[in-house]
Design a protein around this motif. Structure first.
Motif, PDB file in Angstrom:
ATOM      1  N   GLY A 415      68.603  32.987 -39.283  1.00  0.00           N
ATOM      2  CA  GLY A 415      67.410  32.194 -39.017  1.00  0.00           C
ATOM      3  C   GLY A 415      67.687  30.963 -38.191  1.00  0.00           C
ATOM      4  O   GLY A 415      66.872  30.060 -38.132  1.00  0.00           O
ATOM      5  N   SER A 416      68.846  30.901 -37.536  1.00  0.00           N
ATOM      6  CA  SER A 416      69.125  29.734 -36.720  1.00  0.00           C
ATOM      7  C   SER A 416      68.449  29.847 -35.366  1.00  0.00           C
ATOM      8  O   SER A 416      68.450  28.908 -34.594  1.00  0.00           O
ATOM      9  CB  SER A 416      70.629  29.565 -36.538  1.00  0.00           C
ATOM     10  OG  SER A 416      71.155  30.692 -35.886  1.00  0.00           O
ATOM     11  N   GLY A 417      67.900  31.010 -35.064  1.00  0.00           N
ATOM     12  CA  GLY A 417      67.141  31.146 -33.820  1.00  0.00           C
ATOM     13  C   GLY A 417      67.894  31.868 -32.715  1.00  0.00           C
ATOM     14  O   GLY A 417      67.519  31.772 -31.554  1.00  0.00           O
ATOM     15  N   LYS A 418      68.951  32.595 -33.078  1.00  0.00           N
ATOM     16  CA  LYS A 418      69.702  33.324 -32.051  1.00  0.00           C
ATOM     17  C   LYS A 418      68.812  34.339 -31.353  1.00  0.00           C
ATOM     18  O   LYS A 418      68.773  34.422 -30.134  1.00  0.00           O
ATOM     19  CB  LYS A 418      70.901  34.058 -32.668  1.00  0.00           C
ATOM     20  CG  LYS A 418      71.920  33.172 -33.318  1.00  0.00           C
ATOM     21  CD  LYS A 418      73.180  33.927 -33.655  1.00  0.00           C
ATOM     22  CE  LYS A 418      72.984  35.040 -34.658  1.00  0.00           C
ATOM     23  NZ  LYS A 418      72.655  34.576 -36.002  1.00  0.00           N
ATOM     24  N   LEU A 583      75.037  28.073 -32.216  1.00  0.00           N
ATOM     25  CA  LEU A 583      73.675  27.546 -32.236  1.00  0.00           C
ATOM     26  C   LEU A 583      73.405  26.965 -33.618  1.00  0.00           C
ATOM     27  O   LEU A 583      73.612  27.638 -34.630  1.00  0.00           O
ATOM     28  CB  LEU A 583      72.688  28.676 -31.935  1.00  0.00           C
ATOM     29  CG  LEU A 583      71.201  28.328 -31.926  1.00  0.00           C
ATOM     30  CD1 LEU A 583      70.888  27.347 -30.831  1.00  0.00           C
ATOM     31  CD2 LEU A 583      70.375  29.585 -31.734  1.00  0.00           C
ATOM     32  N   PHE A 584      72.984  25.720 -33.651  1.00  0.00           N
ATOM     33  CA  PHE A 584      72.725  25.078 -34.934  1.00  0.00           C
ATOM     34  C   PHE A 584      71.587  24.089 -34.767  1.00  0.00           C
ATOM     35  O   PHE A 584      71.601  23.286 -33.831  1.00  0.00           O
ATOM     36  CB  PHE A 584      73.999  24.387 -35.424  1.00  0.00           C
ATOM     37  CG  PHE A 584      73.834  23.653 -36.719  1.00  0.00           C
ATOM     38  CD1 PHE A 584      73.549  24.352 -37.882  1.00  0.00           C
ATOM     39  CD2 PHE A 584      73.958  22.281 -36.773  1.00  0.00           C
ATOM     40  CE1 PHE A 584      73.399  23.683 -39.080  1.00  0.00           C
ATOM     41  CE2 PHE A 584      73.811  21.603 -37.966  1.00  0.00           C
ATOM     42  CZ  PHE A 584      73.529  22.308 -39.124  1.00  0.00           C
ATOM     43  N   GLN A 585      70.606  24.157 -35.652  1.00  0.00           N
ATOM     44  CA  GLN A 585      69.448  23.264 -35.609  1.00  0.00           C
ATOM     45  C   GLN A 585      68.815  23.210 -34.231  1.00  0.00           C
ATOM     46  O   GLN A 585      68.499  22.131 -33.723  1.00  0.00           O
ATOM     47  CB  GLN A 585      69.846  21.874 -36.082  1.00  0.00           C
ATOM     48  CG  GLN A 585      70.163  21.882 -37.557  1.00  0.00           C
ATOM     49  CD  GLN A 585      70.288  20.496 -38.128  1.00  0.00           C
ATOM     50  OE1 GLN A 585      70.587  19.558 -37.410  1.00  0.00           O
ATOM     51  NE2 GLN A 585      70.085  20.377 -39.428  1.00  0.00           N
ATOM     52  N   GLY A 586      68.687  24.368 -33.639  1.00  0.00           N
ATOM     53  CA  GLY A 586      67.950  24.449 -32.389  1.00  0.00           C
ATOM     54  C   GLY A 586      68.693  23.974 -31.161  1.00  0.00           C
ATOM     55  O   GLY A 586      68.088  23.798 -30.116  1.00  0.00           O
TER      56      GLY A 586
END
Lengths: 628, 297
Positions: A415-418, A583-586
């Motif tokens: 769910g980090s947005g990858k 990728l972390f926090q967008g």
């Protein structure tokens, strides 16, 4: 006591030429943690499903399957259903009803249990698995790992004595997989429940399993302890076997092999002696600790050659009625491969040994070519994206550059947005703020078709790419869309290149996970992309298929295609990427060459790096600084 | 407000009784004054449950239907003696105007009742009721209900990815779009069927179909439920008796009666309102307890 006994079990699917299982004989002791290994299509699922009568496939079966000394066919329906529990691969498809609480109760309802009994079991099981906070939630809101935990718990509600798991970890990310594995280990330890689990990534499983049974083309080719398995794999030198070992074990074995070749070339180095001697002692101690009761009687070791240390383990299982036939007997080489005497199955074991640390110091990992400073191909400038105005933003001002010729592995938690990032880069979604530029041109300015053929996108679920009845039709459609003069030839060539020629007539649903992935890759490649974005390409793919996929990707890369893959598979990335990003926090918080990237990380890193990191950097101050 | 508080704490069967009665009287009683009072009572109930939020989100279509019904009925029905005026040569009668208005208030009341039904009768409670008659049908109903959002989510995913292949319902000629749409739906269905087979396996593996099923959701029928049920029955009995004797009913056709309420009408109105508002007593009681217990904290 044997809970399951298989005697010469042969099974053939109705219209198959080859039997799916042939002459499998094995017995599984109560309380064992058994791992079923083997490539896909080797009969693992068939074997598990034969043990679970309710979902047994139709076909001709010969031989006997005894469950608690009774023939499995003679069990009454209800008893059979509750005695054996089954958890399958896809977390979502096993959920039947809407809320977690009701899902857990579903099995008990089928058995017509009293309400009070149900509530009691519910209380216990929810407590054990820590599911209490989730009980009222809708099950489709859960993450994959949580769903699989719910599936496991709901199967256990029926209090089975034998728990079967058919590749339960394949669809989970490594963290969730490890958590579920920990849960299984706990169940096995604390409740004494017998676990039989099939998995094609068995490297995490070997340290916790009691036994490994390996199937190949329907027959059991190995049956023994994990350590014996590692030794056997090394003895065979078969890539399919070696591939299934934990990276640490593989490394130690290779290291030992290299050391032996040094030994034969020159004089035996001093440290090698300590390795053999100490490792031997270490391993004996190890065996006494965890080898299980069956191994104790013959433990007094004769000082024998380290060449075949694992042989005695086989006949040491006195309770096995029949010795599983070992087809390796005839092909026993006269001069066996140098057998390492020390087989670490985990980083901890490996690190415990000083000689290994020494060896680690000698073995500097091969340097990868540095990331090119080529011209930027795709640029993301200040990307901001949220799914709707009330939900938190997934990407928050993300800046990233993909350069020509990169092979990037993109890491990030669940769910980090990858996936979202890849979809934005592919032009499938529009960012709320910011822009994506392909060679300096804004994506939204490019005509749709050009955009989608220049940037190939492979979704996490390869099935999403197919809408026709056969793979051929899908490929033809893709080829004619990009204006190929002779689509059929083009498709033929592509199929040859990816080894799909034999599969063109099949329905996409009939392909295996790896084949679907290759099929989707073929679809994307027909558009002749400059850039390929892959979302978790190795999910649910076995080791060998992964290797094939990697080979094809490498070839594609050599042909000038830039690759970006979002992945959880650190091993895969460490081997095939030349740049890693996190990728972390967008936002992209780490970006660099794999070596530097992995050395700086403790979590997003390979077991091997965890081991070598310490070996290379023995200064405690520095280590501490990195660890914290 | 959580389950187990006030109205929400009532047993599903009592709630079912409440809604069955509410709907029946909302249709039997046919008097604008009674119906509008009933609507007001339903609004009060909604207000207590969630401050009227849910109702407000439905209010626009509801009021739209209300107005539309009032306007349309006189145009299509020309019964009645009292002609108000002629639209061209179409007579607009007082009776059909009043009939339309009464029908519209009946509808408004029923819809408002349904809004609170949606809040009170959770899936769990519904299943609990249903599963007594047929556990299998209840399971089926729930699985079907769960299928819709799942399909929708998947279709979205599929459409997103298929955009890259030019298979979309938003580009190309009409026939092409139709063909693409059919392809997408076909792919969605074969995908879902494939998965449904696994779901079936998972059900069988957990002993589905090995014998009679029981049902997990549990609600205890307490004294509170007995009191409420008794009260509801009493109020419904009075209202029904009065209705059966011709009260609570406005004679519209052929000639409109006076709107004034007879004694029997007033009795029916009182019984109807008591019926609708009585369960709120628990809401009040629980709130008072809450306030007195937590005062000053």
């Amino acid at each position: 006591m044997a809970i399951v006994e298989l005697r010469q079990v042969t099974f053939r699917y109705p219209d198959a030429e080859e039997p799916a299982l042939s002459g499998v004989t094995a017995s599984i002791l109560e309380g064992d943690f058994v791992v079923l290994a083997g490539p896909s299509g080797s009969g693992k699922s068939t074997l598990l499903r034969l043990l679970k009568r309710e979902v047994s496939p139709g076909g001709t079966l010969s031989g006997t399957i005894l469950l608690e000394r009774r023939k499995i066919e003679s069990w009454p329906a209800r008893e059979a259903a509750s005695a054996v529990g089954l958890v399958m691969q896809h977390p979502e498809n096993q959920l039947v009803v809407d809320t977690v609480e009701h899902e857990l109760a579903f099995g008990m309802e089928n058995f017509g249990l009293e309400r009070s009994a149900m509530r009691r079991r519910m209380a216990e099981m929810a407590g054990f698995f820590g599911l209490e906070p989730l009980l009222a939630r809708r099950s489709d809101e859960l993450s994959g790992g949580q769903k699989q935990t719910v599936n496991l718990a709901s199967v256990l509600m029926l209090q089975p004595r034998l728990l079967l798991l058919d590749e339960p970890l394949a669809q989970l990310d490594p963290l969730a997989a490890r958590e579920l594995l920990g849960m299984l280990k706990r169940l096995n330890d604390e409740w004494g429940i017998t676990v039989v689990m099939s998995e094609h990534r068995i490297d995490d499983l070997l340290p916790i399993a009691d036994r490994v049974i390996r199937l190949e083309r329907g027959s059991a080719v190995f049956d023994g302890t994990p350590r014996a398995y590692a030794a056997e794999a090394w003895r065979r030198q078969d890539p399919a076997w070696i591939e299934s070992l934990p990276a640490v074990t593989r490394w130690a074995l290779e290291e030992a092999g290299r050391a032996t070749s040094i030994r034969t070339a020159q004089e035996k180095p001093a440290w090698m002696g300590t390795l053999s001697g100490e490792a031997r002692r270490f391993m004996d101690a190890e065996r006494r600790n965890d080898g299980g009761p069956t191994e104790e009687p013959e433990e007094p070791e004769e000082p024998e050659e380290p060449e075949e240390p694992e042989e005695p383990e086989e006949p040491e299982e006195p309770e096995e009625p029949e010795e599983p036939e070992e087809p390796e007997e005839p092909e026993e080489p006269e001069e066996p491969e140098p057998m390492p005497s020390f087989l670490p199955l985990s980083v901890k074991e490996a690190r415990a040994h000083p000689a290994i640390r020494d060896a680690a110091a000698h073995a500097a990992p091969a340097a990868k070519p540095p990331a090119s400073e080529a011209k930027p191909l795709l640029q993301a400038n200040g990307l901001f994206f949220a799914y709707d105005k009330n939900s938190p933003a997934v990407l928050r001002g993300l800046e990233w550059t993909v350069r020509q010729g990169d092979r990037i592995a993109l890491f990030g938690g669940n769910g980090s947005g990858k996936s979202t990032l890849l979809q934005l880069l592919a032009g499938l979604r529009e960012p709320q703020r910011g822009e994506v530029r392909l060679e300096g041109v804004k994506l939204s300015r490019l005509p749709t078709q050009a955009r989608f053929s220049r940037i190939g996108y492979l979704a996490q679920n390869p099935l999403l790419h197919f809408v026709h009845d056969t793979l051929r039709e899908d490929l033809l459609h893709a080829a004619s869309r990009v204006g190929s003069p002779s689509p059929a030839d083009e498709v033929g060539r592509m199929a040859d290149r990816l080894g799909l020629s034999g599969l063109l007539g099949l329905h996409p649903h009939d392909l295996s996970g790896g084949e679907r992935q290759l099929g989707a890759l073929a679809l994307a490649l027909l558009g002749r992309p400059q850039l390929l974005l892959l979302d978790e390409p190795t999910k649910g793919v076995d080791a060998l298929a992964k290797k094939r996929l990697a080979g094809h990707l490498e070839e594609v890369h050599r042909a000038g295609v830039t690759l970006v893959m979002a992945t959880h598979d650190v091993e895969f990335a460490s081997r095939y990427a030349n740049r890693c990003s996190l990728l972390f926090q967008g936002e992209i918080v780490a970006d660099g060459e794999p070596e530097a990237f992995f050395r700086g990380n403790l979590f997003y890193t390979t077991p091997l790096h965890r081991l070598l990191h310490h070996a290379h950097d023995p200064k405690p101050a520095e280590e501490g600084a990195v660890q914290r | 407000m959580s389950e187990g508080f006030g109205l929400r704490s009532l047993h599903p069967s009592v709630l079912l009784l409440y809604y069955a009665g509410g709907i029946t009287f909302g249709m039997l009683l046919f008097h604008p004054v009674l119906l509008l009072s009933g609507w007001a009572a339903c609004l009060i109930v909604n207000g207590h449950l969630d401050g009227g939020r849910e109702w407000r989100s439905w209010s626009l279509p509801m009021l739209g239907a209300f107005v539309a019904l009032i306007l349309v009925n006189p145009l299509i029905s020309h019964r009645g003696r009292t002609v108000l005026y002629y639209m061209g040569d179409i007579p607009i009668t007082l009776e059909s105007v009043v009939y339309g208005a009464t029908m519209a208030s009946s509808l408004l009341g029923l819809l408002t009742l349904f809004v609170s039904y949606r809040i009170l009768m959770t899936e769990h409670k519904f299943l609990f009721l249903f599963a007594r008659f047929s556990p299998k049908a209840a399971l089926l109903a729930m699985m079907a209900a769960g299928m819709v959002p799942r399909l929708r989510r998947r279709l979205k995913e599929l459409m997103l990815v298929q955009k890259t292949r030019g298979i979309a319902v938003s580009e190309g000629t009409v026939t092409q779009r139709a063909r693409n749409g059919a392809r997408l739906v076909g792919a969605l269905l074969s995908w879902s069927l494939e998965d449904a087979l696994q779901t079936a396996d998972s059900m069988q593996a957990r002993g589905y179909g090995t014998g009679t099923r029981s049902s997990y959701p549990a609600f205890r029928f307490g004294p509170r439920d007995a009191w409420t049920a008794g009260g509801l029955f009493a109020a419904a009995g009075i209202a029904f008796t009065l209705w059966a004797n011709g009260h609570g009913y406005l004679t519209i056709y052929p000639r409109l009666e006076s709107f004034s309420l007879s004694k029997g009408d007033v009795g029916a109105l009182a019984a109807y309102l008591v019926f609708l508002l009585m369960p709120l007593g628990w809401e009040w009681r629980d709130r008072t307890t809450w306030r007195s217990l937590n005062f000053g904290k």
